[in-house]
Structures are given as structure tokens and as C-alpha cells.
Write a protein that holds these residues in place. Sequence first.
Motif, PDB file in Angstrom:
ATOM      1  N   GLY A   8      -9.937   5.540  -4.983  1.00 22.43           N
ATOM      2  CA  GLY A   8     -10.263   5.526  -3.596  1.00 22.43           C
ATOM      3  C   GLY A   8      -9.992   4.516  -2.671  1.00 22.43           C
ATOM      4  O   GLY A   8      -9.779   4.695  -1.535  1.00 22.43           O
ATOM      5  N   PHE A   9      -9.772   3.199  -3.157  1.00 22.03           N
ATOM      6  CA  PHE A   9      -9.348   2.177  -2.617  1.00 22.03           C
ATOM      7  C   PHE A   9      -7.796   2.480  -2.021  1.00 22.03           C
ATOM      8  O   PHE A   9      -7.274   1.860  -0.954  1.00 22.03           O
ATOM      9  CB  PHE A   9      -9.423   0.761  -3.319  1.00 22.03           C
ATOM     10  N   VAL A  10      -7.091   2.988  -3.063  1.00 27.10           N
ATOM     11  CA  VAL A  10      -5.488   3.276  -2.706  1.00 27.10           C
ATOM     12  C   VAL A  10      -5.474   4.203  -1.215  1.00 27.10           C
ATOM     13  O   VAL A  10      -4.770   4.019  -0.495  1.00 27.10           O
ATOM     14  CB  VAL A  10      -4.964   4.110  -3.609  1.00 27.10           C
ATOM     15  N   TYR A  11      -6.252   5.111  -1.568  1.00 29.82           N
ATOM     16  CA  TYR A  11      -6.398   6.070  -0.354  1.00 29.82           C
ATOM     17  C   TYR A  11      -6.951   5.618   0.900  1.00 29.82           C
ATOM     18  O   TYR A  11      -6.766   5.945   1.913  1.00 29.82           O
ATOM     19  CB  TYR A  11      -7.141   7.557  -0.403  1.00 29.82           C
ATOM     20  N   LEU A  12      -8.066   4.495   0.879  1.00 31.56           N
ATOM     21  CA  LEU A  12      -8.529   3.678   1.950  1.00 31.56           C
ATOM     22  C   LEU A  12      -7.408   2.914   2.584  1.00 31.56           C
ATOM     23  O   LEU A  12      -7.360   2.903   3.836  1.00 31.56           O
ATOM     24  CB  LEU A  12      -9.597   2.780   1.388  1.00 31.56           C
ATOM     25  N   VAL A  40       2.755   0.862   3.026  1.00 31.27           N
ATOM     26  CA  VAL A  40       1.712   0.894   2.075  1.00 31.27           C
ATOM     27  C   VAL A  40       1.928   1.936   0.945  1.00 31.27           C
ATOM     28  O   VAL A  40       1.877   1.811  -0.019  1.00 31.27           O
ATOM     29  CB  VAL A  40       0.331   1.433   2.924  1.00 31.27           C
ATOM     30  N   LEU A  41       2.519   3.056   1.150  1.00 34.76           N
ATOM     31  CA  LEU A  41       2.964   4.066   0.129  1.00 34.76           C
ATOM     32  C   LEU A  41       3.931   3.600  -0.547  1.00 34.76           C
ATOM     33  O   LEU A  41       3.957   3.882  -1.792  1.00 34.76           O
ATOM     34  CB  LEU A  41       3.365   5.353   0.989  1.00 34.76           C
ATOM     35  N   MET A  42       5.007   2.706   0.024  1.00 33.22           N
ATOM     36  CA  MET A  42       5.985   2.329  -0.976  1.00 33.22           C
ATOM     37  C   MET A  42       5.390   1.167  -1.945  1.00 33.22           C
ATOM     38  O   MET A  42       5.857   1.297  -2.899  1.00 33.22           O
ATOM     39  CB  MET A  42       7.151   1.365  -0.113  1.00 33.22           C
ATOM     40  N   TYR A  43       4.283   0.283  -1.573  1.00 26.35           N
ATOM     41  CA  TYR A  43       3.682  -0.508  -2.605  1.00 26.35           C
ATOM     42  C   TYR A  43       3.092   0.501  -3.548  1.00 26.35           C
ATOM     43  O   TYR A  43       3.086   0.136  -4.699  1.00 26.35           O
ATOM     44  CB  TYR A  43       2.790  -1.402  -1.798  1.00 26.35           C
ATOM     45  N   VAL A  52       0.430   7.862  -6.898  1.00 21.96           N
ATOM     46  CA  VAL A  52       1.056   8.129  -5.350  1.00 21.96           C
ATOM     47  C   VAL A  52       2.473   8.443  -5.361  1.00 21.96           C
ATOM     48  O   VAL A  52       3.071   7.515  -5.885  1.00 21.96           O
ATOM     49  CB  VAL A  52       0.687   6.880  -4.515  1.00 21.96           C
ATOM     50  N   SER A  53       2.975   9.687  -5.029  1.00 26.49           N
ATOM     51  CA  SER A  53       4.302   9.983  -5.029  1.00 26.49           C
ATOM     52  C   SER A  53       4.659  10.686  -3.894  1.00 26.49           C
ATOM     53  O   SER A  53       4.136  10.735  -2.953  1.00 26.49           O
ATOM     54  CB  SER A  53       4.672  10.398  -6.489  1.00 26.49           C
TER      55      SER A  53
END
Length: 160
Positions: A8-12, A40-43, A52-53
Motif C-alpha cells: 500500500g505504501f507503493v501506491y500511496l 515515482v513509477l520509474m523508481y 509495478v510495471s
Amino acid sequence: MRKAGRIGFVYLSVFIALLLTVMPMPQLVKLARPDWALLVLMYWTMALPQRVSVGTAFFTGFVVDVLVGTVLGVNALAFAVVIFVVAQHHLKMRNFSVVQQSLLLGLLLALYQLLLFWLSHFLTGVYFMPQYLWPVVTGMLVWPWLFWLLRRYRRQLKIQ
């Protein structure tokens, strides 16, 4: 912390990047605003390519299209193309120093801006202006701090 909370932190973080994308700013500063959501998506694509892709990038790009008011699908397609390149080369990119990553991400941000211009020109007749490339420069400058911040939280929360 439970595994669902960690992911959830990724999507936050993507949500916070979307907020930074639409945050009101003076016109002069707005031209140089980094592409927060893409950075952020690149990281996360480099760190967790299995989570995440391209699909996440397409959806996030579609949300950016809605929030910013561009032609639907333009940011979605550009995000998907750039994140596809990052996902294909994430193992190599992880081994680069932060400065090398910043330079490489600058090229990918330039690809994103040029894809946006090309699609916008094709669909609406927009003409190229050199100011379109300011987010590339600011994105390269912001990357080391964003990388450090997200890596710190990823390690602290043990996100895998």
C-alpha cells in the motif's frame, strides 16, 4: 507491518506524486515542474518490477490525463512506453550510480516529453517549444533525492 500495508505504501507514493502533479503553482514554476508520477513509477519499476510495471504505468498515465485535462490516453501511452523500457533494463539500471541513473532517466524523461509532443501534435496540432524540456532538467535534479527517500522507506518498511 503486514504485507498488504507495505505494498500500500507503493501506491500511496504514486498517489502523492499525482497530487504533486496537479498542485497549483505559479505559471513560471509550473513549466519546470518535474514529472512526479513518472519519476515515482520509474523508481518502483526498478525496485519492484514484479509489482509495478506497464499496467500500473498505463493506469497512472490515464489518471494523469484525467487530472491534467489532456487528450485521454496520451500520458497513458507515454508512461507505458517509458516504463516498458525501464522494466526491460531494470537489472542494469540498478547497478548504475545515482548520477548515472539521473542521466539515463533524463534521456527517458526526454523520450516521454517527445512522445507527449508527438502525440499532441498529431491529435491537436500543438507545435514544439523548447520549454517542453524543462521538466527533463528538473527531473534529473530531483531524482537523487527522490531515489534516496523512496529507497529509505522501502528498506525501512521491508517492501519486497
